[in-house]
Design a protein around this motif. Structure first.
Motif, PDB file in Angstrom:
ATOM      1  N   UNK A 192      -0.391  -7.838   4.828  1.00 50.03           N
ATOM      2  CA  UNK A 192       0.695  -7.063   4.202  1.00 50.03           C
ATOM      3  C   UNK A 192       0.668  -5.617   4.672  1.00 50.03           C
ATOM      4  N   UNK A 193      -0.533  -5.032   4.745  1.00 48.55           N
ATOM      5  CA  UNK A 193      -0.655  -3.651   5.204  1.00 48.55           C
ATOM      6  C   UNK A 193      -0.190  -3.513   6.654  1.00 48.55           C
ATOM      7  N   UNK A 194      -0.553  -4.478   7.491  1.00 53.27           N
ATOM      8  CA  UNK A 194      -0.121  -4.433   8.891  1.00 53.27           C
ATOM      9  C   UNK A 194       1.395  -4.511   8.987  1.00 53.27           C
ATOM     10  N   UNK A 195       2.003  -5.384   8.198  1.00 59.11           N
ATOM     11  CA  UNK A 195       3.463  -5.514   8.238  1.00 59.11           C
ATOM     12  C   UNK A 195       4.132  -4.250   7.731  1.00 59.11           C
ATOM     13  N   UNK A 196       3.568  -3.654   6.684  1.00 52.46           N
ATOM     14  CA  UNK A 196       4.137  -2.391   6.181  1.00 52.46           C
ATOM     15  C   UNK A 196       4.071  -1.320   7.263  1.00 52.46           C
ATOM     16  N   UNK A 197       2.928  -1.219   7.930  1.00 50.99           N
ATOM     17  CA  UNK A 197       2.757  -0.228   8.988  1.00 50.99           C
ATOM     18  C   UNK A 197       3.717  -0.505  10.136  1.00 50.99           C
ATOM     19  N   UNK A 198       3.828  -1.767  10.531  1.00 49.01           N
ATOM     20  CA  UNK A 198       4.714  -2.130  11.633  1.00 49.01           C
ATOM     21  C   UNK A 198       6.161  -1.840  11.282  1.00 49.01           C
ATOM     22  N   UNK A 199       6.564  -2.145  10.048  1.00 50.76           N
ATOM     23  CA  UNK A 199       7.952  -1.877   9.663  1.00 50.76           C
ATOM     24  C   UNK A 199       8.194  -0.380   9.558  1.00 50.76           C
ATOM     25  N   UNK A 200       7.180   0.394   9.148  1.00 55.50           N
ATOM     26  CA  UNK A 200       7.333   1.842   9.079  1.00 55.50           C
ATOM     27  C   UNK A 200       7.498   2.408  10.484  1.00 55.50           C
ATOM     28  N   UNK A 201       6.679   1.915  11.422  1.00 53.39           N
ATOM     29  CA  UNK A 201       6.785   2.394  12.803  1.00 53.39           C
ATOM     30  C   UNK A 201       8.125   2.003  13.411  1.00 53.39           C
ATOM     31  N   UNK A 208     -11.262 -14.494  -8.343  1.00 49.47           N
ATOM     32  CA  UNK A 208     -10.300 -13.782  -9.187  1.00 49.47           C
ATOM     33  C   UNK A 208      -9.874 -12.476  -8.542  1.00 49.47           C
ATOM     34  N   UNK A 209     -10.809 -11.839  -7.845  1.00 50.02           N
ATOM     35  CA  UNK A 209     -10.486 -10.562  -7.222  1.00 50.02           C
ATOM     36  C   UNK A 209      -9.795 -10.734  -5.878  1.00 50.02           C
ATOM     37  N   UNK A 210      -9.507 -11.942  -5.509  1.00 50.48           N
ATOM     38  CA  UNK A 210      -8.791 -12.174  -4.262  1.00 50.48           C
ATOM     39  C   UNK A 210      -9.627 -12.886  -3.238  1.00 50.48           C
ATOM     40  N   UNK A 211     -10.920 -12.695  -3.258  1.00 53.02           N
ATOM     41  CA  UNK A 211     -11.788 -13.367  -2.310  1.00 53.02           C
ATOM     42  C   UNK A 211     -11.411 -13.061  -0.875  1.00 53.02           C
ATOM     43  N   UNK A 212     -12.025 -13.741   0.039  1.00 53.33           N
ATOM     44  CA  UNK A 212     -11.744 -13.497   1.462  1.00 53.33           C
ATOM     45  C   UNK A 212     -10.279 -13.745   1.819  1.00 53.33           C
ATOM     46  N   UNK A 213      -9.706 -14.812   1.291  1.00 49.46           N
ATOM     47  CA  UNK A 213      -8.302 -15.108   1.614  1.00 49.46           C
ATOM     48  C   UNK A 213      -7.383 -14.014   1.079  1.00 49.46           C
ATOM     49  N   UNK A 214      -7.684 -13.523  -0.104  1.00 49.22           N
ATOM     50  CA  UNK A 214      -6.879 -12.443  -0.678  1.00 49.22           C
ATOM     51  C   UNK A 214      -6.977 -11.172   0.132  1.00 49.22           C
ATOM     52  N   UNK A 215      -8.183 -10.884   0.637  1.00 51.94           N
ATOM     53  CA  UNK A 215      -8.349  -9.683   1.462  1.00 51.94           C
ATOM     54  C   UNK A 215      -7.616  -9.827   2.792  1.00 51.94           C
TER      55      UNK A 215
END
Length: 123
Positions: free
Chosen positions: A86-95, A73-80
């Motif tokens: 998503x965080x990497x893509x946000x960072x890459x798009x910001x850069x 329910x909390x996302x598990x390994x796949x969710x993490x």
């Protein structure tokens, strides 16, 4: 026969069941209501312990299954992993956005462009 809507204490799935069935499920699982899928998973897990020579510990199997459901329910390994991507893509798009705003700087000379970096020397 009166039908009641019940919510699984493990996964949260709602099922409509008769009072007699609800009473049987709760009696087997120590007062907890488990949906059909979770109850089968718990029975299977408890059965594995019994086949190893020990008495089936339904309560321990319920606790283990509930822990797995909480993790999922909390996302598990796949969710993490998905959140990390998503965080990497946000960072890459910001850069990328910040580098495109600085693209008005003069580009390095061809000589500077081919110069080896200290990191590549050590590799």
């Amino acid at each position: 026969m009166e039908v009641e809507a019940m919510s699984c204490e493990c996964c949260g799935l709602d099922e409509e069941c008769t009072g007699e069935y609800i009473g049987g499920v709760r009696a087997y699982f120590g007062g907890r209501w488990l949906c059909g899928l979770c109850s089968e998973a718990v029975k299977y897990e408890a059965g594995k312990c019994a086949s190893a020579g020990a008495a089936p510990d339904v309560e321990e199997a319920v606790r283990a299954h509930m822990a797995i459901c909480r993790m999922l329910k909390s996302g598990g390994p796949a969710g993490r992993v998905a959140e990390g991507m998503r965080q990497m893509l946000r960072t890459a798009s910001w850069k990328k956005a910040s580098s495109s705003s600085t693209s008005s700087r003069p580009s390095p000379s061809p000589r500077e462009h081919h110069r080896a970096s200290p990191v590549s020397v050590w590799l």
